[in-house]
Scaffold this motif. Structure first.
Motif, PDB file in Angstrom:
ATOM      1  N   PRO A  79       0.809  -1.223   0.000  1.00 42.67           N
ATOM      2  CA  PRO A  79       0.000   0.000   0.000  1.00 42.67           C
ATOM      3  C   PRO A  79       0.845   1.278   0.000  1.00 42.67           C
ATOM      4  O   PRO A  79       0.438   2.286  -0.582  1.00 42.67           O
ATOM      5  CB  PRO A  79      -0.809  -0.112   1.298  1.00 42.67           C
ATOM      6  CG  PRO A  79      -0.096  -1.108   2.143  1.00 42.67           C
ATOM      7  CD  PRO A  79       0.580  -2.053   1.200  1.00 42.67           C
ATOM      8  N   LEU A  80       2.030   1.228   0.618  1.00 45.31           N
ATOM      9  CA  LEU A  80       2.842   2.438   0.699  1.00 45.31           C
ATOM     10  C   LEU A  80       3.449   2.777  -0.654  1.00 45.31           C
ATOM     11  O   LEU A  80       3.509   3.938  -1.056  1.00 45.31           O
ATOM     12  CB  LEU A  80       3.944   2.262   1.740  1.00 45.31           C
ATOM     13  CG  LEU A  80       3.450   2.209   3.188  1.00 45.31           C
ATOM     14  CD1 LEU A  80       4.575   1.801   4.119  1.00 45.31           C
ATOM     15  CD2 LEU A  80       2.876   3.550   3.597  1.00 45.31           C
TER      16      LEU A  80
ATOM     17  N   LYS B 269       0.593   4.085  -2.831  1.00 49.52           N
ATOM     18  CA  LYS B 269       0.205   5.451  -2.504  1.00 49.52           C
ATOM     19  C   LYS B 269       1.273   6.440  -2.975  1.00 49.52           C
ATOM     20  O   LYS B 269       0.952   7.472  -3.553  1.00 49.52           O
ATOM     21  CB  LYS B 269      -0.007   5.609  -0.999  1.00 49.52           C
ATOM     22  CG  LYS B 269      -0.407   7.034  -0.673  1.00 49.52           C
ATOM     23  CD  LYS B 269      -0.720   7.295   0.759  1.00 49.52           C
ATOM     24  CE  LYS B 269      -1.222   8.704   0.924  1.00 49.52           C
ATOM     25  NZ  LYS B 269      -0.312   9.739   0.422  1.00 49.52           N
TER      26      LYS B 269
ATOM     27  N   ASP C  42      -0.208   8.367  -5.988  1.00 47.51           N
ATOM     28  CA  ASP C  42      -0.850   9.483  -5.319  1.00 47.51           C
ATOM     29  C   ASP C  42       0.135  10.642  -5.186  1.00 47.51           C
ATOM     30  O   ASP C  42      -0.020  11.697  -5.795  1.00 47.51           O
ATOM     31  CB  ASP C  42      -1.346   8.981  -3.954  1.00 47.51           C
ATOM     32  CG  ASP C  42      -2.243   9.994  -3.287  1.00 47.51           C
ATOM     33  OD1 ASP C  42      -2.528  11.025  -3.906  1.00 47.51           O
ATOM     34  OD2 ASP C  42      -2.662   9.751  -2.146  1.00 47.51           O
ATOM     35  N   ASP C  43       1.210  10.423  -4.434  1.00 50.25           N
ATOM     36  CA  ASP C  43       2.133  11.524  -4.150  1.00 50.25           C
ATOM     37  C   ASP C  43       2.960  11.928  -5.371  1.00 50.25           C
ATOM     38  O   ASP C  43       3.194  13.109  -5.602  1.00 50.25           O
ATOM     39  CB  ASP C  43       3.083  11.124  -3.010  1.00 50.25           C
ATOM     40  CG  ASP C  43       2.320  10.671  -1.771  1.00 50.25           C
ATOM     41  OD1 ASP C  43       1.227  11.201  -1.545  1.00 50.25           O
ATOM     42  OD2 ASP C  43       2.816   9.780  -1.065  1.00 50.25           O
TER      43      ASP C  43
ATOM     44  N   ARG D  20       8.984   3.293  -0.486  1.00 49.06           N
ATOM     45  CA  ARG D  20       9.019   4.652  -1.019  1.00 49.06           C
ATOM     46  C   ARG D  20      10.192   4.851  -1.978  1.00 49.06           C
ATOM     47  O   ARG D  20      10.054   5.534  -2.987  1.00 49.06           O
ATOM     48  CB  ARG D  20       9.044   5.648   0.129  1.00 49.06           C
ATOM     49  CG  ARG D  20       7.699   5.633   0.804  1.00 49.06           C
ATOM     50  CD  ARG D  20       7.525   6.655   1.856  1.00 49.06           C
ATOM     51  NE  ARG D  20       6.121   6.691   2.226  1.00 49.06           N
ATOM     52  CZ  ARG D  20       5.616   7.428   3.192  1.00 49.06           C
ATOM     53  NH1 ARG D  20       6.406   8.218   3.882  1.00 49.06           N
ATOM     54  NH2 ARG D  20       4.328   7.396   3.456  1.00 49.06           N
TER      55      ARG D  20
END
Lengths: 272, 316
Positions: A2-3, A6, A10-11, A116
């Motif tokens: 999920p990270l 996202k 998203d970011d 990330r």
């Protein structure tokens, strides 16, 4: 993951889309202009040092031309993306205070850091792919003797190792320094210094050794298309990338979240 | 002895020259609704953030449900629901999306029916982007995410800040239910009345040190009650002398005020000799207990040198 999802969708979504379209369009325009350049340049007498600065004496062949026009500047833009993205997903998230709730969940910091970092890297790959797509779009309309399509499409990925090196550096500094601004500033300063150092080493006598300390030398961005890949050079870059990632991961593991202090400071204090 | 829900052993946290936590010892038992009370900058947030391993102690240990808060941080966080004091949420996500993100990070331990129940009770609209929500509504999102997985320990840093009084009551009810259902709640506050209403025990923190841990029921029993009596005739000045555990606070004609500790029985029997027209007793509020204790601490601390200004600024 999920990270990762996202971070990427998203970011980083708009950064990746923006840089992808921008660099793809730039690459397409440069290649589309090649015939015009070739015709006008063949009539022009340039001083020898200019060719040396660009890294080649004859820049009218497609390989030389694309190498110089595309890969002098696009790597720098790609590095700008990695600095923005890498400092954003770590330090930016922390400074906005939003990292706090993520790290309070049962996920390890290693996982947060790696997902990330992977998102930033995947974004870089997507941007390189967009650049290739731009080249592909104009390829049918331009005659590029001696440059097969496969080499043309592969060329943008030649920037990838260098871009990932700076992504790792930015991640590392984002985990080490107190603020996002500090991390982005120092990474950018290193990139600009490294870029200039290579130019100086190429131009000025007596500064030859300087080239060996700048990552831009090992990136071979001005020789990939004409000279081929020097694997040990890329190995130096990949090794440095992994070393910086490891250092950044350790720093992020140790980092105290949201207090605006560098772990370095604490280490120095203890040492003193 | 079963594992404590929270156990702080000589916990110390230093930011450079600022001492945020100074050798703190605290034990919170499972099933307690425990209040962590203190002025801003006392170190409450610092202590709570150490429990979820966002920051690390300079010295000492923090244990949560028998696990080391640093070494077993992930296992601790799997059993803890946390509400940050300075809550910041991804503003472009809707409440629902944020709760989904947290749920995915918690690995499917969320009780969806309970989550929806929480959303309904707090009157939260989860379809709106968090950036459009008022501070109170964001706080509700924070409370839902902390409770929705029914964690064994709920850590809340100033849970009712930004909420209107009705919602504060609802949150207080939720915390009581959490404890009733077998959970432990540890929350910080600087609102005395809130802590007084719902907690079984309270730790008072000031300048990074625990001043006292109150068992509220016990304190009420031990603390002096004020008894104000009006008589039909002014009683003689020495009428109440020599009563053990009773002090005369004021004697003004027909009206006398007493402070009664454990001498309430003797006082009542002595009063029986007179004609009483009114009688009021007043149990001390936590605020009075707190202020009395706090002032006492301030006076004893002053001659030894006040801590640096930064101790107050260091936000905890």
């Amino acid at each position: 993951m999920p990270l990762l999802r996202k971070a990427l969708f998203d970011d980083l979504r708009w950064h990746v889309v923006g840089y992808g379209i921008g660099l793809g369009a730039w690459a397409a325009i440069i290649v589309a202009l090649y015939p015009t350049f070739r015709d006008s340049m063949s009539e022009l007498e340039l001083p020898a040092w200019y060719g040396e600065f660009l890294g080649t004496a004859d820049w009218t062949t497609p390989r030389n031309f694309i190498q110089i026009e595309l890969f002098s500047w696009i790597p720098l833009l790609l590095i700008v993306y990695t600095v923005v993205a890498a400092t954003g997903v770590i330090a930016g998230d922390e400074q906005r205070g939003t990292l706090e709730l993520v790290l309070a969940q049962p996920v390890s910091r290693t996982r947060v850091f790696l997902e990330r970092a992977a998102a930033v890297a995947l974004g870089t790959v997507v941007i390189c792919a967009c650049t290739s797509l731009g080249l592909l779009a104009v390829w049918p309309f331009v005659d590029l003797p001696g440059l097969p399509l496969s080499d043309l499409l592969a060329a943008p990925f030649g920037m990838l190792p260098l871009a990932l090196l700076f992504a790792a550096l930015a991640l590392c500094l984002a985990a080490l320094l107190p603020t996002r601004g500090a991390a982005a500033g120092v990474t950018t300063a290193i990139a600009v210094t490294g870029y200039i150092a290579l130019a100086v080493a190429d131009l000025a006598d007596g500064f030859d050794a300087l080239r060996y300390v700048t990552p831009f030398y090992y990136a071979d961005q001005k020789a990939l298309l004409t000279e081929g890949v020097v694997w040990w050079h890329q190995g130096v870059i990949a090794g440095s990338t992994l070393a910086l990632l490891a250092l950044g991961w350790r720093a992020f593991e140790r980092r105290e979240i949201g207090i605006g202090r560098s772990p370095w400071r604490e280490l120095l204090r203890r040492a003193a | 002895m079963p594992n404590a829900a929270i156990e702080l052993e000589a916990l110390t946290k230093r930011y450079g020259s600022v001492l945020a936590l100074d050798d703190v010892e605290l034990r919170v038992e499972p099933g307690e609704l425990f209040g962590f009370l203190g002025p801003n900058g006392a170190g409450k947030t610092t202590a709570i953030r150490i429990l979820v391993d966002l920051i690390r102690p300079t010295a000492g240990h923090a244990r949560v449900l028998g696990l080391d808060a640093q070494r077993d941080a992930r296992a601790v966080r799997a059993r803890v629901g946390y509400l940050p004091g300075d809550l910041r949420l991804y503003e472009h996500l809707t409440g629902h999306e944020l709760l989904e993100l947290i749920a995915s990070l918690r690995g499917g331990t969320v009780d969806a029916r309970y989550r929806d129940d929480l959303i309904a009770r707090l009157q939260l609209d989860p379809s709106r982007a968090i950036g459009e929500l008022s501070r109170g509504n964001r706080q509700k999102v924070g409370i839902v995410q902390a409770l929705m997985s029914r964690p064994a320990l709920v850590l809340l840093d100033e849970p009712t800040s930004g909420l209107d009084p009705l919602m504060q009551e609802e949150v207080e009810a939720l915390l009581r239910e959490t404890v009733r259902d077998g959970g432990t709640v540890f929350f910080s506050s600087h609102v005395l009345s809130e802590v007084e209403q719902i907690c079984t025990r309270v730790a008072m923190l000031n300048r990074g040190a625990i001043l006292d841990v109150f068992d509220l029921a016990e304190q009420r029993r031990l603390a002096p009650r004020t008894v104000a009596v009006t008589f039909a005739e002014p009683p003689p000045a020495d009428a109440f002398a020599g009563l053990a555990g009773v002090t005369v606070l004021a004697h003004d004609g027909r009206r006398v005020e007493f402070a009664a500790r454990d001498g309430i029985d003797a006082l009542v029997k002595r009063l029986a000799a007179f004609t009483v027209t009114t009688l009021d007793t007043h149990e001390p509020s936590l605020e009075e207990l707190f202020l009395a204790r706090y002032q006492q601490d301030a006076t004893t601390a002053a001659p030894g040198g006040a801590p640096p200004e930064g101790a107050h600024a260091a936000s905890a």
